[in-house]
Design a protein around this motif. Structure first.
Motif, PDB file in Angstrom:
ATOM      1  N   GLU A 104      10.508  22.597  19.039  1.00  0.00           N
ATOM      2  CA  GLU A 104      10.821  23.855  19.712  1.00  0.00           C
ATOM      3  C   GLU A 104      10.225  25.102  19.068  1.00  0.00           C
ATOM      4  O   GLU A 104       9.823  26.017  19.799  1.00  0.00           O
ATOM      5  CB  GLU A 104      12.330  23.999  19.888  1.00  0.00           C
ATOM      6  CG  GLU A 104      12.909  22.982  20.870  1.00  0.00           C
ATOM      7  CD  GLU A 104      14.329  23.303  21.294  1.00  0.00           C
ATOM      8  OE1 GLU A 104      14.554  24.398  21.857  1.00  0.00           O
ATOM      9  OE2 GLU A 104      15.216  22.469  21.046  1.00  0.00           O
ATOM     10  N   ALA A 108       8.021  27.593  21.215  1.00  0.00           N
ATOM     11  CA  ALA A 108       8.316  29.021  21.366  1.00  0.00           C
ATOM     12  C   ALA A 108       7.077  29.860  21.079  1.00  0.00           C
ATOM     13  O   ALA A 108       6.820  30.865  21.755  1.00  0.00           O
ATOM     14  CB  ALA A 108       9.456  29.418  20.436  1.00  0.00           C
ATOM     15  N   ALA A 111       4.880  29.632  24.063  1.00  0.00           N
ATOM     16  CA  ALA A 111       5.450  30.407  25.164  1.00  0.00           C
ATOM     17  C   ALA A 111       5.191  31.896  24.963  1.00  0.00           C
ATOM     18  O   ALA A 111       4.921  32.623  25.924  1.00  0.00           O
ATOM     19  CB  ALA A 111       6.957  30.134  25.267  1.00  0.00           C
ATOM     20  N   ALA A 112       5.269  32.361  23.725  1.00  0.00           N
ATOM     21  CA  ALA A 112       5.000  33.774  23.438  1.00  0.00           C
ATOM     22  C   ALA A 112       3.556  34.132  23.778  1.00  0.00           C
ATOM     23  O   ALA A 112       3.275  35.231  24.279  1.00  0.00           O
ATOM     24  CB  ALA A 112       5.294  34.073  21.969  1.00  0.00           C
ATOM     25  N   HIS A 153      16.446  27.198  26.971  1.00  0.00           N
ATOM     26  CA  HIS A 153      15.538  26.413  26.140  1.00  0.00           C
ATOM     27  C   HIS A 153      14.547  25.620  26.986  1.00  0.00           C
ATOM     28  O   HIS A 153      13.378  25.482  26.610  1.00  0.00           O
ATOM     29  CB  HIS A 153      16.333  25.483  25.220  1.00  0.00           C
ATOM     30  CG  HIS A 153      16.956  26.190  24.066  1.00  0.00           C
ATOM     31  ND1 HIS A 153      16.367  26.241  22.824  1.00  0.00           N
ATOM     32  CD2 HIS A 153      18.116  26.901  23.957  1.00  0.00           C
ATOM     33  CE1 HIS A 153      17.135  26.941  22.005  1.00  0.00           C
ATOM     34  NE2 HIS A 153      18.200  27.355  22.676  1.00  0.00           N
ATOM     35  N   ILE A 156      11.763  27.940  28.118  1.00  0.00           N
ATOM     36  CA  ILE A 156      10.812  28.216  27.043  1.00  0.00           C
ATOM     37  C   ILE A 156       9.796  27.080  26.937  1.00  0.00           C
ATOM     38  O   ILE A 156       8.585  27.310  26.822  1.00  0.00           O
ATOM     39  CB  ILE A 156      11.546  28.419  25.700  1.00  0.00           C
ATOM     40  CG1 ILE A 156      12.374  29.708  25.735  1.00  0.00           C
ATOM     41  CG2 ILE A 156      10.547  28.472  24.536  1.00  0.00           C
ATOM     42  CD1 ILE A 156      13.307  29.877  24.556  1.00  0.00           C
ATOM     43  N   ALA A 160       5.767  26.999  27.587  1.00  0.00           N
ATOM     44  CA  ALA A 160       4.870  26.524  26.534  1.00  0.00           C
ATOM     45  C   ALA A 160       3.773  25.642  27.115  1.00  0.00           C
ATOM     46  O   ALA A 160       2.707  25.488  26.512  1.00  0.00           O
ATOM     47  CB  ALA A 160       5.652  25.762  25.469  1.00  0.00           C
ATOM     48  N   HIS A 195      19.597  34.446  20.636  1.00  0.00           N
ATOM     49  CA  HIS A 195      18.797  34.520  21.858  1.00  0.00           C
ATOM     50  C   HIS A 195      18.096  35.879  21.947  1.00  0.00           C
ATOM     51  O   HIS A 195      16.944  35.969  22.392  1.00  0.00           O
ATOM     52  CB  HIS A 195      19.679  34.308  23.085  1.00  0.00           C
ATOM     53  CG  HIS A 195      20.048  32.879  23.332  1.00  0.00           C
ATOM     54  ND1 HIS A 195      20.720  32.464  24.466  1.00  0.00           N
ATOM     55  CD2 HIS A 195      19.812  31.756  22.600  1.00  0.00           C
ATOM     56  CE1 HIS A 195      20.901  31.162  24.410  1.00  0.00           C
ATOM     57  NE2 HIS A 195      20.367  30.708  23.292  1.00  0.00           N
ATOM     58  N   LEU A 198      15.015  35.942  19.928  1.00  0.00           N
ATOM     59  CA  LEU A 198      13.932  35.247  20.629  1.00  0.00           C
ATOM     60  C   LEU A 198      13.337  36.130  21.717  1.00  0.00           C
ATOM     61  O   LEU A 198      12.108  36.224  21.856  1.00  0.00           O
ATOM     62  CB  LEU A 198      14.461  33.945  21.237  1.00  0.00           C
ATOM     63  CG  LEU A 198      14.526  32.741  20.300  1.00  0.00           C
ATOM     64  CD1 LEU A 198      15.471  31.682  20.835  1.00  0.00           C
ATOM     65  CD2 LEU A 198      13.128  32.159  20.089  1.00  0.00           C
ATOM     66  N   PHE A 202       9.487  37.403  22.209  1.00  0.00           N
ATOM     67  CA  PHE A 202       8.730  37.164  23.446  1.00  0.00           C
ATOM     68  C   PHE A 202       8.252  38.485  24.046  1.00  0.00           C
ATOM     69  O   PHE A 202       7.128  38.579  24.554  1.00  0.00           O
ATOM     70  CB  PHE A 202       9.582  36.402  24.455  1.00  0.00           C
ATOM     71  CG  PHE A 202       9.860  34.973  24.079  1.00  0.00           C
ATOM     72  CD1 PHE A 202       8.861  34.164  23.560  1.00  0.00           C
ATOM     73  CD2 PHE A 202      11.123  34.440  24.251  1.00  0.00           C
ATOM     74  CE1 PHE A 202       9.114  32.837  23.211  1.00  0.00           C
ATOM     75  CE2 PHE A 202      11.391  33.116  23.904  1.00  0.00           C
ATOM     76  CZ  PHE A 202      10.385  32.310  23.378  1.00  0.00           C
ATOM     77  N   ALA A 210       8.304  34.403  17.321  1.00  0.00           N
ATOM     78  CA  ALA A 210       9.005  33.502  18.238  1.00  0.00           C
ATOM     79  C   ALA A 210       9.313  32.174  17.561  1.00  0.00           C
ATOM     80  O   ALA A 210      10.420  31.641  17.684  1.00  0.00           O
ATOM     81  CB  ALA A 210       8.184  33.285  19.502  1.00  0.00           C
ATOM     82  N   MET A 214      13.091  30.893  16.732  1.00  0.00           N
ATOM     83  CA  MET A 214      13.560  29.614  17.256  1.00  0.00           C
ATOM     84  C   MET A 214      14.039  28.707  16.120  1.00  0.00           C
ATOM     85  O   MET A 214      15.078  28.053  16.230  1.00  0.00           O
ATOM     86  CB  MET A 214      12.456  28.914  18.049  1.00  0.00           C
ATOM     87  CG  MET A 214      12.880  27.563  18.634  1.00  0.00           C
ATOM     88  SD  MET A 214      14.223  27.705  19.859  1.00  0.00           S
ATOM     89  CE  MET A 214      13.253  28.147  21.317  1.00  0.00           C
TER      90      MET A 214
END
Length: 232
Positions: A104, A108, A111-112, A153, A156, A160, A195, A198, A202, A210, A214
């Motif tokens: 994860e 993350a 995803a960022a 989650h 995210i 990703a 959260h 996070l 982001f 990120a 996470m």
């Protein structure tokens, strides 16, 4: 998510107010009981008892239990019936968190990198930070956060861009199982702050921040829930 409106009559039974899908409302009611440990891990779930408690027919009960079985929260045994899924073991707990820490934080970060305003809005809504419930029923609040946390989650991991990792984590039903370990306000309140960390990372499109946020979130989640095994 179907909102469940429940009230507790003087008899102690749970009345379901029919507004949306009846099976959906029944599902929410049983889900709440499982997550808040009103139905204990491993406890037998009798369809006839639920029919009387909710004052509905067998059909929506069986539909709801089938959905919960698909989510790993209920186990159906041939010629026996339904039981709440057993509590995860300490070994399984450790394995799940090891898996999460491997996958994860990197997810993350990715995803960022892929973040845009639309994705950030979706994550903000799922994170639950801006919509802390005023519902005085802690059982409902806790259950709602457990589902929102799972969605947060999962989103995210979706952003990703690695569907195999996303499917692997989803298949473990990780969030539902760990939230059944401890029914406590602290589990939700502290997680909401994490959260937000996070979301800040982001919003800044900062992969390093990120990944760090996470990792901290998962480690703190693990530490919050570990004391549950002292009571098992």
């Amino acid at each position: 998510m179907i909102s469940t409106r429940l009230r507790e009559p003087m008899t102690g039974t749970t009345q379901i107010l029919r507004a949306n899908s009846l099976a959906g409302d029944v599902y929410e009611a049983i889900f709440n009981q499982l997550m808040s440990l009103k139905i204990a891990p491993g406890q037998r779930i009798t369809v006839d008892n639920l029919v009387r408690e909710f004052n509905v027919s067998h059909t929506p009960i069986r539909e709801a239990l089938g959905r919960l079985e698909g989510e790993g929260l209920v186990v159906k045994q041939h010629l026996v019936g339904y039981r709440a899924a057993p509590q995860i073991t300490r070994r399984r707990f450790d394995e799940l968190y090891e898996l999460r820490l491997l996958l994860e934080p990197a997810g993350a970060a990715k995803a960022a990198q892929a973040m845009d305003d639309e994705k950030l809005t979706i994550l903000t809504e799922a994170a639950g930070v801006m919509s802390r419930s005023n519902n005085r029923d802690e059982r409902v609040n806790y259950s709602a956060f457990a589902r929102n946390d799972a969605i947060f989650h999962d989103r995210i991991m979706e952003f990703a861009g690695n569907e195999l990792i996303r499917e692997t984590l989803a298949f473990q039903h990780t969030h539902f199982h760990i939230f059944r370990l401890m029914f406590h306000r602290r589990v939700t309140e502290e997680a909401l702050g994490e959260h937000q960390m996070l979301l800040d990372a982001f919003a800044a499109r900062d992969p390093g921040a990120a990944a760090s946020a996470m990792r901290i979130h998962i480690e703190h989640s693990r530490d919050r829930l570990l004391p549950a095994f002292d009571e098992i």
